[in-house]
Design an enzyme around this catalytic site. Structure first.
Site, PDB file in Angstrom:
ATOM      1  N   SER A   1       0.825  -1.199   0.000  1.00  0.00           N
ATOM      2  CA  SER A   1       0.000   0.000   0.000  1.00  0.00           C
ATOM      3  C   SER A   1       0.865   1.257   0.000  1.00  0.00           C
ATOM      4  O   SER A   1       1.883   1.306   0.693  1.00  0.00           O
ATOM      5  CB  SER A   1      -0.877   0.024   1.251  1.00  0.00           C
ATOM      6  OG  SER A   1      -1.757  -1.077   1.239  1.00  0.00           O
ATOM      7  N   SER A   2       0.418   2.262  -0.751  1.00  0.00           N
ATOM      8  CA  SER A   2       1.084   3.564  -0.765  1.00  0.00           C
ATOM      9  C   SER A   2       2.538   3.387  -1.224  1.00  0.00           C
ATOM     10  O   SER A   2       2.777   2.931  -2.335  1.00  0.00           O
ATOM     11  CB  SER A   2       0.955   4.185   0.621  1.00  0.00           C
ATOM     12  OG  SER A   2       1.293   5.539   0.596  1.00  0.00           O
ATOM     13  N   SER A   3       3.518   3.702  -0.374  1.00  0.00           N
ATOM     14  CA  SER A   3       4.917   3.479  -0.758  1.00  0.00           C
ATOM     15  C   SER A   3       5.137   2.010  -1.109  1.00  0.00           C
ATOM     16  O   SER A   3       5.894   1.680  -2.040  1.00  0.00           O
ATOM     17  CB  SER A   3       5.832   3.888   0.395  1.00  0.00           C
ATOM     18  OG  SER A   3       7.174   3.602   0.091  1.00  0.00           O
TER      19      SER A   3
ATOM     20  N   HIS B   1      -6.934   7.731   0.460  1.00  0.00           N
ATOM     21  CA  HIS B   1      -5.629   7.086   0.586  1.00  0.00           C
ATOM     22  C   HIS B   1      -5.582   6.487   1.981  1.00  0.00           C
ATOM     23  O   HIS B   1      -5.635   7.238   2.937  1.00  0.00           O
ATOM     24  CB  HIS B   1      -4.532   8.159   0.416  1.00  0.00           C
ATOM     25  CG  HIS B   1      -3.140   7.634   0.366  1.00  0.00           C
ATOM     26  ND1 HIS B   1      -2.637   7.057  -0.758  1.00  0.00           N
ATOM     27  CD2 HIS B   1      -2.147   7.616   1.285  1.00  0.00           C
ATOM     28  CE1 HIS B   1      -1.374   6.704  -0.520  1.00  0.00           C
ATOM     29  NE2 HIS B   1      -1.059   7.036   0.705  1.00  0.00           N
TER      30      HIS B   1
END
Ligand SMILES: *[C@@H]1O[C@H](CO)[C@@H](O)[C@H](O)[C@H]1NC(C)=O
Length: 295
Positions: free
Chosen positions: A139-141, A280
């Site tokens: 997730s995300s990074s 997010h």
């Protein structure tokens, strides 16, 4: 910046509390260690010869323990099916994965991506994992690093599922990969290329490679203010070119209300999921992801 700071502090709080209950997550000390100084954690609840390997990548400000705690469905599936779960951990650059330097973007370039593939090699040998069934999500990074791994190591990964990330090479040239060190317009939605340009970028990561490419299931929310939804459109252009799968159709309310499944080709190599009003980070959907990977 304000949003980023809020996100960062809330994630740090999550890491702190979840590190108190790490379950069966175990630190591995005898893998190749490197080329970058990141850590390897595993969960192998049901040792099984020939088991698929899944790499799960935390987001910025997080830890292996935090992501493990947030991924209980993968642990349950591993207990039932014998999956080998690898949770890499970085403490550099505000605990964000290096998705920007040439080292990490190039196949065997000496960056974080190579360290993670060294963990996979260790798991294949040590736990008898199936080298042909290696998958990655995050997730995300962690979603951004999922794309980097699928772009630079198509020989290692059979499938990827980036959540709220960006395509391979979107942050290329940025000074860093965290909300604080990022000097690229990528996450703000400021990088636009043609499908072919995005595809060429992936092909340049591992020149001469002509084998199979990982199948991709890409997830993003339309209300993501930290990694703008434009990055999703660009990522789909990229994988559509790399996998030679043109957009075919939309399926509304799949897998749930307010989500749209975007099918490319016959839907076995590339799918995207857009959550209307979802911010997010997009919640994990392990059932859909595991089914798509075919494990
Ligand atoms: C498919 O769905 C996406 C996400 O909701 C939307 O942006 C796109 O315009 C749709 N495409 C078509 C052809 O309907």
């Amino acid at each position: 910046m304000m949003l980023n700071s809020l996100l960062f502090s809330s994630l740090t709080a999550v890491s702190f509390f979840s590190s108190l209950s790490s379950g069966s997550l175990t630190l591995v000390n005898d893998w190749a260690k490197g080329p970058t100084a990141i850590s390897m954690y595993v969960s192998v609840p049901k040792p099984t010869a020939g088991a698929p390997i899944i790499v799960l990548l935390h987001g910025c400000g997080e830890s292996a323990a935090a992501y493990y705690a947030a991924s209980r469905a993968y642990e349950t599936a591993a207990q039932q099916k014998g999956y080998i779960l690898i949770y890499p951990q970085t403490t550099f650059d505000s605990h964000c994965w290096d998705v920007a330097t040439a080292k990490s973007l190039k196949h065997d370039g000496g960056g974080d991506s190579q360290s993670i593939t060294n963990m996979v090699k260790y798991a294949v040998t040590k736990y008898n994992g199936d080298a042909k069934k290696v998958f990655v999500t995050g997730s995300s990074s962690g979603g951004m690093m999922t794309s980097v791994l699928c772009g630079a190591y198509p020989d290692v990964f059979a499938g990827g599922a980036p959540f709220s990330g960006v395509g391979y090479g979107c942050l290329s040239g940025s000074k860093g990969s965290s909300p604080f060190s990022d000097t690229s317009p990528c996450t703000k939605g400021g990088v636009t290329k043609t499908s072919k340009e995005w595809g060429d970028l992936v092909r340049s990561a591992f020149t001469g490679y002509t084998g199979q490419r990982p199948k991709m299931s890409v997830w993003h929310g339309t209300a993501d203010g930290i990694v703008k939804p434009h990055t999703y459109d660009e990522a789909m252009k990229q994988w559509s070119d790399v996998l030679a799968q043109p957009f075919a159709k939309n399926v509304s309310n799949d897998p749930q209300a307010r989500y749209t499944k975007m099918v490319y080709g016959d839907g076995t190599q590339l799918v995207g999921y857009v959550g209307a009003g979802v911010g997010h980070v997009v919640p994990q959907h392990p059932k859909q992801v595991l089914e798509f990977w075919g494990i």
